[in-house]
Design a protein around this motif. Sequence first.
Motif, short mmCIF file in Angstrom:
data_model
loop_
_atom_site.label_atom_id
_atom_site.label_comp_id
_atom_site.label_asym_id
_atom_site.label_seq_id
_atom_site.Cartn_x
_atom_site.Cartn_y
_atom_site.Cartn_z
N ARG A 64 -10.39 5.00 -2.84
CA ARG A 64 -10.74 4.84 -1.43
C ARG A 64 -9.54 5.07 -0.51
NH1 ARG A 64 -14.01 1.69 -4.43
NH2 ARG A 64 -16.22 1.56 -3.80
N LEU A 65 -8.35 5.13 -1.11
CA LEU A 65 -7.13 5.34 -0.33
C LEU A 65 -6.69 6.80 -0.32
CD1 LEU A 65 -5.08 2.20 -1.48
CD2 LEU A 65 -6.60 2.43 0.50
N GLU A 66 -7.56 7.68 -0.72
CA GLU A 66 -7.23 9.10 -0.76
C GLU A 66 -6.86 9.61 0.64
OE1 GLU A 66 -9.29 13.15 -2.65
OE2 GLU A 66 -10.52 11.41 -2.12
N TRP A 67 -5.86 10.49 0.68
CA TRP A 67 -5.44 11.05 1.97
C TRP A 67 -4.90 12.46 1.78
CZ3 TRP A 67 -0.27 12.40 2.60
CH2 TRP A 67 0.65 11.81 1.71
N ALA B 256 -9.60 -4.32 3.89
CA ALA B 256 -8.75 -4.58 2.71
C ALA B 256 -8.15 -3.29 2.16
CB ALA B 256 -9.56 -5.28 1.62
N GLN B 257 -8.68 -2.16 2.58
CA GLN B 257 -8.17 -0.87 2.14
C GLN B 257 -7.12 -0.40 3.14
OE1 GLN B 257 -9.22 0.35 -0.81
NE2 GLN B 257 -10.61 -1.41 -0.96
N VAL B 258 -5.86 -0.46 2.72
CA VAL B 258 -4.75 -0.14 3.61
C VAL B 258 -3.82 0.87 2.92
CG1 VAL B 258 -2.84 -1.06 4.98
CG2 VAL B 258 -4.86 -2.48 4.56
N GLU C 169 3.08 3.94 10.49
CA GLU C 169 2.36 2.67 10.51
C GLU C 169 1.37 2.58 9.35
OE1 GLU C 169 -0.13 5.55 12.97
OE2 GLU C 169 2.01 5.12 12.63
N ASP C 170 0.99 1.33 8.98
CA ASP C 170 -0.06 1.15 8.00
C ASP C 170 -1.36 1.74 8.53
OD1 ASP C 170 1.78 -0.22 6.50
OD2 ASP C 170 0.89 -2.21 6.81
N LEU C 171 -2.10 2.39 7.65
CA LEU C 171 -3.40 2.93 8.02
C LEU C 171 -4.48 2.01 7.45
CD1 LEU C 171 -2.76 6.73 7.33
CD2 LEU C 171 -2.77 5.55 9.54
N VAL C 172 -5.02 1.16 8.31
CA VAL C 172 -6.08 0.23 7.91
C VAL C 172 -7.41 0.96 8.06
CG1 VAL C 172 -7.16 -2.00 8.31
CG2 VAL C 172 -4.68 -1.72 8.69
N LEU C 173 -8.14 1.08 6.97
CA LEU C 173 -9.38 1.84 7.00
C LEU C 173 -10.49 0.96 7.56
CD1 LEU C 173 -9.04 3.81 3.65
CD2 LEU C 173 -8.08 4.29 5.91
N PRO C 174 -11.17 1.40 8.61
CA PRO C 174 -11.97 0.50 9.44
C PRO C 174 -13.20 -0.09 8.78
CG PRO C 174 -12.26 2.78 10.13
CD PRO C 174 -11.13 2.77 9.16
N ASP C 175 -13.80 0.58 7.82
CA ASP C 175 -15.03 0.05 7.22
C ASP C 175 -14.75 -0.96 6.11
OD1 ASP C 175 -16.54 1.50 8.93
OD2 ASP C 175 -17.03 3.10 7.52
N ASP C 176 -13.50 -1.10 5.72
CA ASP C 176 -13.08 -2.15 4.77
C ASP C 176 -11.61 -2.40 5.02
OD1 ASP C 176 -12.39 -3.83 2.72
OD2 ASP C 176 -13.12 -2.54 1.10
N GLY D 226 -12.85 3.83 4.14
CA GLY D 226 -12.59 2.62 3.38
C GLY D 226 -13.63 2.26 2.34
N THR D 227 -14.82 2.85 2.42
CA THR D 227 -15.87 2.52 1.45
C THR D 227 -16.18 3.65 0.49
OG1 THR D 227 -17.58 3.21 3.01
CG2 THR D 227 -16.97 0.88 3.03
N THR D 228 -15.55 4.79 0.68
CA THR D 228 -15.76 5.96 -0.19
C THR D 228 -14.42 6.62 -0.48
OG1 THR D 228 -15.93 7.59 1.60
CG2 THR D 228 -17.95 6.39 1.03
#
Length: 411
Positions: free
Chosen positions: A384-387, A111-113, A102-109, A135-137
């Motif tokens: 911000r999309l680092e994983w 728009a960062q998916v 599934e898409d990982l929507v980052l909760p603090d922003d 999502g913000t860092t």
Amino acid sequence: MSSVLDRFLRYVKIDTQSDPHSTSFPSTDKQRDLSKLLLVELQTMGVTDAHLDEYGYVYATIPATSPKLQVPVICFCSHVDTSPDVTGTNVKPIVHPNWQGEDLVLPDDSAQVIRLADHPDLAGQIGNDIVTASGTTLLGADNKAGVAEIMAATEYLLQHPEIPHGTIRILFTPDEEVGRGTEHVDMLKLAADSGYTVDGETVGTLENETFSADAARISIQGVSTHPGFAKGKLENALKIAADIVASLPQGTLSPETTEDKEGFIHPVSVQGSQDEATVDFIIRDFTLVGLKQKEEILRQIMEKALTRYPNSKAELTVTEQYRNMKDVLDKYPQVTDNAIEAMRRVGLAAEPRSIRGGTDGSRLSFMGLPCPNIFAGEHAFHSRLEWVSVQDMEKAVEVIVEIAKVWEERA
């Protein structure tokens, strides 16, 4: 025993962002916050010689357990700093267990998916546990994944003295992200024969070739005067800088238009006023010939721009950053071969790669420590999309341990 995930989640919450404009070393004192923690943890494990030096480097030794007297000393190295490109303040790591695509929507922003379609390496992560930031860092997997993996492997080896291995050195460096990570490494203190940075991407990869890299600065002296009386007199240094940047090749020789073994000329900073200005570039190529060709192209662009400003001056200064580690590693094939064998033993098909970048290993190789780069599992770094995958980090720990065993067996 602290798991690699536990360590990673602790480490990424410590802001260690480096600063390319700083003249101190390390470039930010906050990098020491993580280094001090690592020192305490190493001492708690029983590493008697662990210490933090005046420059922010952490040195430590895992004593040999092998009865053999001639096992080469190997080093594992990672850097504690994170990229200046994205803030590392208040990182909030999130573990997404048993990820199913599934898409990982980052909760603090929102728009960062993180989407599978945008991150092809996620295709091999179904069912794994994915760690992201909020999502913000950035996350800081580059390179705190490597730090956590080396620390976990160190603890494992210390708790299992029945595993035969030679002397192992541990090195944690500051300021890798700003190109100064090895500036004050004490090679006599390190006293290793070969090494491995743990700072790579996809599981199973081994990077044994890097760019050769230079920094270039164009310093411009314009002609300044009051803008109300400037006709026929003013030669604005900022406009000269803009002309130079605008004259760079279109459709080629830039990071956004190149791939594989293609190099580039990349402007990274413009500063100044109408009187004086500087433009900073990074120049990259896999060969020294290609590097010099690109620097000559930049010189010609500068000189052509100056023909439109006859009373102004500009100077191009080139500073060496690092060189292609392959030139050194080809002379010591056992360093790469032993890592490939270790990966095979833990069930991985090793994939040697060229990296469009550099690591501390690039410089260490030319300082007398042949040092390829093995995977840490980090992805989408400097964003911000680092994983990173927990299972990939665990596999990196296995590889570190196995590399130590292979060197002992082949001694």
